[in-house]
Scaffold this active site. Structure first.
Site, mmCIF file in Angstrom:
data_model
loop_
_atom_site.group_PDB
_atom_site.id
_atom_site.type_symbol
_atom_site.label_atom_id
_atom_site.label_comp_id
_atom_site.label_asym_id
_atom_site.label_seq_id
_atom_site.Cartn_x
_atom_site.Cartn_y
_atom_site.Cartn_z
ATOM 1 N N GLY A 11 3.218 -1.208 -7.450
ATOM 2 C CA GLY A 11 3.565 0.201 -7.904
ATOM 3 C C GLY A 11 4.480 0.977 -8.361
ATOM 4 N NE ARG A 72 -1.228 -2.361 -6.917
ATOM 5 C CZ ARG A 72 0.492 -2.268 -5.876
ATOM 6 N NH1 ARG A 72 1.021 -3.107 -5.789
ATOM 7 N NH2 ARG A 72 0.924 -1.198 -5.741
ATOM 8 C CG ASP A 103 6.745 -6.688 0.230
ATOM 9 O OD1 ASP A 103 6.036 -5.557 -0.801
ATOM 10 O OD2 ASP A 103 6.575 -6.290 1.152
ATOM 11 C CB THR A 125 8.901 -0.092 -3.281
ATOM 12 O OG1 THR A 125 7.714 0.813 -2.187
ATOM 13 C CG2 THR A 125 10.292 -0.731 -2.464
ATOM 14 C CG ASP A 127 6.298 2.478 0.033
ATOM 15 O OD1 ASP A 127 5.865 3.883 0.328
ATOM 16 O OD2 ASP A 127 5.098 1.695 0.302
ATOM 17 C CG ASP A 129 8.740 -1.223 1.719
ATOM 18 O OD1 ASP A 129 9.158 -0.920 0.814
ATOM 19 O OD2 ASP A 129 7.217 -1.131 1.323
ATOM 20 N NE ARG A 171 -0.355 -1.083 2.181
ATOM 21 C CZ ARG A 171 -0.327 -0.868 0.371
ATOM 22 N NH1 ARG A 171 -0.707 -0.588 -0.514
ATOM 23 N NH2 ARG A 171 0.277 -1.506 -0.009
ATOM 24 N NE ARG A 244 -9.045 25.532 5.196
ATOM 25 C CZ ARG A 244 -9.380 26.162 6.677
ATOM 26 N NH1 ARG A 244 -9.597 25.779 7.324
ATOM 27 N NH2 ARG A 244 -9.627 27.548 5.880
#
Length: 322
Positions: A11, A72, A103, A125, A127, A129, A171, A244
């Site tokens: 990503g 990817r 990773d 990244t 994230d 993470d 995610r 919403r």
């Protein structure tokens, strides 16, 4: 050390271009040849490679995404694909490969190192993470993009006294969600690290704050939890309060990088070239205690994620009205 290559994989993340610029400019300053690999490992396997000069990276730091493109590559998960990638590196005579990504990208780099290619990993990244480092390039921009979007959504939420569910990226890691929740004053945050929170718990929090005078509510949901539309429908069905859901999605991956991401990206790229010249092999660049450092890439991948419980608790502590 005569020639290095760089690729961005997985990503995309805001600030990757700053990393590319720093690696190229730092290498050229040391009279090293630099080649850029387009489309990540897919480009390495297919030989989609170009020579890069100092002027090749002029003004790229202003832009999100990655000038080298990304993809990817399922073939890198196979023994045949790995061998093809390694053979292509030999054909183009890389002394080292700099890999910018998460990773999954680091895993590919580690496997190439086992075949004999010197690799340097730079964490890119949104994230946050990768537990071996305190910072990953792209995170700050993603949080700021989320916060700005939530601020706009909140204007309508306030005007109509609604409940707004905002789903942000993440995610397997709730860092973006928790930071956006604290920055935006959310009533509640739902993250993949905490799976026992039920819709009824969220509704109770909303009603508790409404009873204390709050007229509108914000719930931030991480992508890994999802089901934001279902949650909004259930809240409205049970409480009668207009609700919403908005899913930000890849909006958070793009846009001009923040100053923080440009600075970290530039510093990490420069540091990667410095340690290559110093003779280091198969390392992962990191931020530790506010300083730049490096560790063995295999050890970096073995680090266990640690959930930031204090940040998670902070959302609730700061959301209570009255």
């Amino acid at each position: 050390m005569k020639k290095i290559a760089i690729l961005t994989s997985g990503g995309d993340a805001p600030g990757m271009n700053s990393v590319i610029r720093a690696v190229v400019r730092s290498a050229v300053k040391e009279n090293l040849q630099v080649t850029g690999i387009r489309r990540g490992y897919e480009g390495l396997i297919s030989g989609d490679i170009e020579e890069m000069r100092a002027d090749s990276v002029s003004d790229i730091s202003d832009h999100g995404g990655t000038m080298l493109l990304s993809a990817r590559c399922e073939e890198m998960r196979t023994e045949q694909g790995l061998k093809r990638a390694y053979e292509m590196a030999k054909i183009f005579s890389f002394d080292a490969l700099v890999v910018v990504g998460g990773d999954g990208s680091f895993t590919g780099a580690k496997k190439l190192s086992e075949l004999g290619l010197n690799v340097i990993g730079i964490p890119g990244t949104i994230d946050l993470d990768m537990p071996y480092t305190e910072y990953t390039v792209g995170f700050d921009t993603a949080v700021n993009t989320g916060m700005e979007a939530i601020s706009k959504i909140r204007d309508t939420t306030f005007s109509h006294e609604r409940v707004s569910i905002v789903e942000v990226m993440g995610r397997n890691c709730g860092a973006i969600a928790m930071w956006c929740a604290v920055a935006s004053g959310a009533d509640e945050v739902l993250v993949p690290e905490v799976r026992d929170k039920k819709p009824e718990d969220v509704i109770k929090q909303i009603l508790t704050n409404r009873a204390k005078g709050k007229k509108h509510n914000l719930i931030v949901v991480a992508e890994g939890i999802g089901k934001s539309q279902e949650l909004a429908s259930k809240i409205e069905e049970i409480t009668g309060i207009s609700s919403r859901a908005t899913i930000l999605g890849h909006l958070q991956r793009g846009g001009a990088p923040s100053a923080v991401d440009r600075i970290h990206g530039s510093a990490m790229g420069n540091f990667a070239v410095e340690i290559l010249i110093a003779g280091e092999k198969n390392r992962a660049i990191m931020v530790k205690d506010g300083k730049y450092g490096h560790m063995d890439i295999e050890q970096a991948l073995e680090q266990t994620p640690v959930f930031d419980q204090s940040m998670y608790n902070r959302v609730r502590n700061l959301s209570l009205t009255g």
